[in-house]
Design a protein around this motif. Structure first.
Motif, short mmCIF file in Angstrom:
data_model
loop_
_atom_site.label_atom_id
_atom_site.label_comp_id
_atom_site.label_asym_id
_atom_site.label_seq_id
_atom_site.Cartn_x
_atom_site.Cartn_y
_atom_site.Cartn_z
N HIS A 249 -58.14 8.47 91.07
CA HIS A 249 -59.20 7.67 91.68
C HIS A 249 -60.28 7.28 90.68
N GLU A 250 -60.86 6.12 90.90
CA GLU A 250 -61.90 5.61 90.01
C GLU A 250 -63.26 6.20 90.31
N ILE A 251 -63.54 6.41 91.60
CA ILE A 251 -64.89 6.81 92.02
C ILE A 251 -64.81 7.97 93.00
N PHE A 252 -65.61 9.00 92.75
CA PHE A 252 -65.75 10.13 93.67
C PHE A 252 -67.10 10.02 94.37
N ILE A 253 -67.11 10.20 95.68
CA ILE A 253 -68.34 10.06 96.48
C ILE A 253 -68.68 11.39 97.13
N ASN A 254 -69.92 11.83 96.93
CA ASN A 254 -70.41 13.06 97.54
C ASN A 254 -71.77 12.79 98.16
N LEU A 255 -71.90 13.08 99.45
CA LEU A 255 -73.13 12.78 100.18
C LEU A 255 -73.86 14.02 100.67
N THR A 256 -73.58 15.16 100.03
CA THR A 256 -74.31 16.37 100.34
C THR A 256 -75.72 16.26 99.78
N GLU A 257 -76.71 16.66 100.56
CA GLU A 257 -78.10 16.54 100.13
C GLU A 257 -78.45 17.60 99.07
N SER A 258 -79.56 17.39 98.43
CA SER A 258 -80.05 18.33 97.41
C SER A 258 -80.29 19.69 98.06
N GLY A 259 -80.06 20.73 97.29
CA GLY A 259 -80.24 22.10 97.77
C GLY A 259 -79.07 22.94 97.35
N SER A 260 -77.88 22.44 97.62
CA SER A 260 -76.67 23.04 97.06
C SER A 260 -76.21 22.14 95.91
N PHE A 261 -75.14 22.52 95.26
CA PHE A 261 -74.62 21.71 94.15
C PHE A 261 -73.11 21.82 94.22
N ASP A 262 -72.48 20.93 94.98
CA ASP A 262 -71.05 21.01 95.22
C ASP A 262 -70.27 20.99 93.91
N LYS A 263 -69.37 21.96 93.76
CA LYS A 263 -68.56 22.03 92.54
C LYS A 263 -67.69 20.80 92.37
N THR A 264 -67.32 20.17 93.47
CA THR A 264 -66.45 18.99 93.38
C THR A 264 -67.09 17.87 92.56
N ILE A 265 -68.42 17.79 92.60
CA ILE A 265 -69.11 16.77 91.81
C ILE A 265 -68.81 16.97 90.33
N VAL A 266 -68.95 18.20 89.87
CA VAL A 266 -68.79 18.50 88.45
C VAL A 266 -67.31 18.52 88.06
N GLU A 267 -66.45 18.95 88.98
CA GLU A 267 -65.01 18.88 88.72
C GLU A 267 -64.57 17.44 88.48
N SER A 268 -65.06 16.52 89.32
CA SER A 268 -64.68 15.12 89.18
C SER A 268 -65.23 14.52 87.88
N MET A 269 -66.45 14.91 87.51
CA MET A 269 -67.04 14.45 86.25
C MET A 269 -66.21 14.92 85.07
N SER A 270 -65.72 16.15 85.14
CA SER A 270 -64.91 16.72 84.07
C SER A 270 -63.53 16.07 83.99
N SER A 271 -63.08 15.49 85.12
CA SER A 271 -61.72 14.94 85.21
C SER A 271 -61.65 13.43 84.96
N GLY A 272 -62.76 12.83 84.58
CA GLY A 272 -62.73 11.41 84.25
C GLY A 272 -62.91 10.48 85.41
N THR A 273 -63.59 10.93 86.45
CA THR A 273 -63.87 10.11 87.62
C THR A 273 -65.37 9.83 87.70
N LEU A 274 -65.74 8.60 87.95
CA LEU A 274 -67.15 8.27 88.14
C LEU A 274 -67.64 8.91 89.43
N VAL A 275 -68.89 9.35 89.44
CA VAL A 275 -69.42 10.02 90.62
C VAL A 275 -70.62 9.26 91.18
N LEU A 276 -70.65 9.17 92.51
CA LEU A 276 -71.79 8.63 93.24
C LEU A 276 -72.29 9.74 94.16
N VAL A 277 -73.56 10.10 94.04
CA VAL A 277 -74.06 11.29 94.75
C VAL A 277 -75.39 11.01 95.44
#
Length: 343
Positions: A249-277
């Motif tokens: 996939h080209e883009i990973f989307i995460n809509l969890t609000e600030s407070g936690s820090f979903d690991k999936t965001i950083v996993e996708s960044m490490s895997s070459g996927t653009l992230v929208l948060v």
């Protein structure tokens, strides 16, 4: 050094908590022995110096049984560990913390929620250390708290040149619940569909306990997009299989609000996927165009539309920066080195 870990689940096939299996394996390289007590235990493949004990959830629910097993294990094994790490479930620290102090064990709590439960508040007085990853986490305000790397296995989560990314592809990977805001995402995609924007969203995950009705309503809302081939549901995916999913996939989307820090965001960044948060934990790193200012469908659709129109060179530049960001600050090796120095 010998370590006791308490956690919710040990299961390498789990879609949400499977990552912790990798944490245990990496920590086992630094300790002579590790004992893991988990509420539920299923499939695992860990080194010989790791002993795994279950409180018994996989055999049926019984809080009395859990508590009896908890105290039995920490008592019977008290001569076999020097320090204690409680991962996320603060009630373990509240229940066992005073005994561990009496026995001379150093205690640490990993807690990264945005709100503090009663158990978490009690645990702040007992724990020697508190670990968190998000600057907006409840625990971030305490003097004994230490901000930690997210802990991504960068050897597993990396760009795979042998996997081709699907054009205009979007990925949503999470347990489904209102806090993850999948409904708002579908409403945003309906706006994009009306504007004749080309996209295809893959939704990976099942409903969290108690969120089944919410998930069913989302499915009804997305029915027309599904019929058009613009939305597909693929169910839960084991954590160790998600690198391929990110790479497709080209883009990973995460809509969890600030407070936690979903690991999936950083996993996708490490895997070459653009992230929208939506999470502001990354506001000092990600461009403003990659962060949703709020979770309204119109704002979400505008950010996605702009990301889909990004040229290839700009996308590759962001992917390279994302990978460097993870390697330098959030790798699993960096995390385990930090933990070993503090536990």
């Amino acid at each position: 050094m010998r370590l006791l870990i308490l956690t919710q689940k040990v299961d390498l096939n789990d879609d949400v908590l499977g990552f912790f299996h990798g944490w245990i394996k990496e920590l086992s390289k630094k300790y002579s022995s590790i004992i893991v007590i988990a509420l539920e235990v299923n499939n695992y493949d860990l080194p010989e110096n790791v002993e795994v004990l279950s409180l018994g959830k996989e055999n049926g629910r019984s809080k009395i049984k859990y508590i009896i097993n908890f105290y039995k294990y920490i008592w019977n094994k008290k001569s076999n560990y020097d320090s204690v790490l409680v991962h996320m479930n603060a009630e373990y620290m509240a229940l066992g913390g005073l005994l561990w102090k009496l026995w001379g064990k150093r205690t640490s709590l990993w807690y990264n929620h945005s709100h503090g439960s009663v158990w978490a508040r009690i645990s702040t007085y007992i724990s020697d250390n508190i670990f968190y990853t998000s600057p907006f986490a409840f625990m971030a305000k305490f003097r004994k708290s230490v901000k930690m790397p997210v802990g991504i296995n960068t050897d597993l989560f990396k760009l795979n040149e042998n996997i081709s990314k699907k054009d205009n592809s979007l990925l949503f990977l999470s347990r489904i619940s209102p806090v993850k805001k999948l409904k708002e995402l579908i409403e945003a995609l309906l706006i994009l569909d009306q504007d004749n924007i080309d996209f295809k969203l893959t939704i990976a995950g099942e409903a969290s306990e108690g969120s089944e009705n919410y998930f069913n309503k989302v499915k009804v809302l997305s029915k027309d997009l599904e019929m058009k081939g613009k939305v597909q549901y693929i169910g839960s995916v084991p954590n160790y299989e998600t690198p391929s999913l990110y790479n497709e996939h080209e883009i990973f989307i995460n809509l969890t609000e600030s407070g936690s820090f979903d690991k999936t965001i950083v996993e996708s960044m490490s895997s070459g996927t653009l992230v929208l948060v939506l999470n502001e934990s990354l506001k000092d790193f990600l461009p403003k165009d990659f962060i949703f200012s709020d979770s309204s469908p119109q704002v979400i659709s505008d950010v996605i539309k702009k990301a889909l129109s990004m040229d290839s060179d700009s996308g590759k530049n962001h992917i390279s920066k994302n990978r460097a960001y993870v390697e330098s600050g959030h790798s699993l090796k960096k995390l385990t080195n930090s933990l070993y120095g503090l536990l």
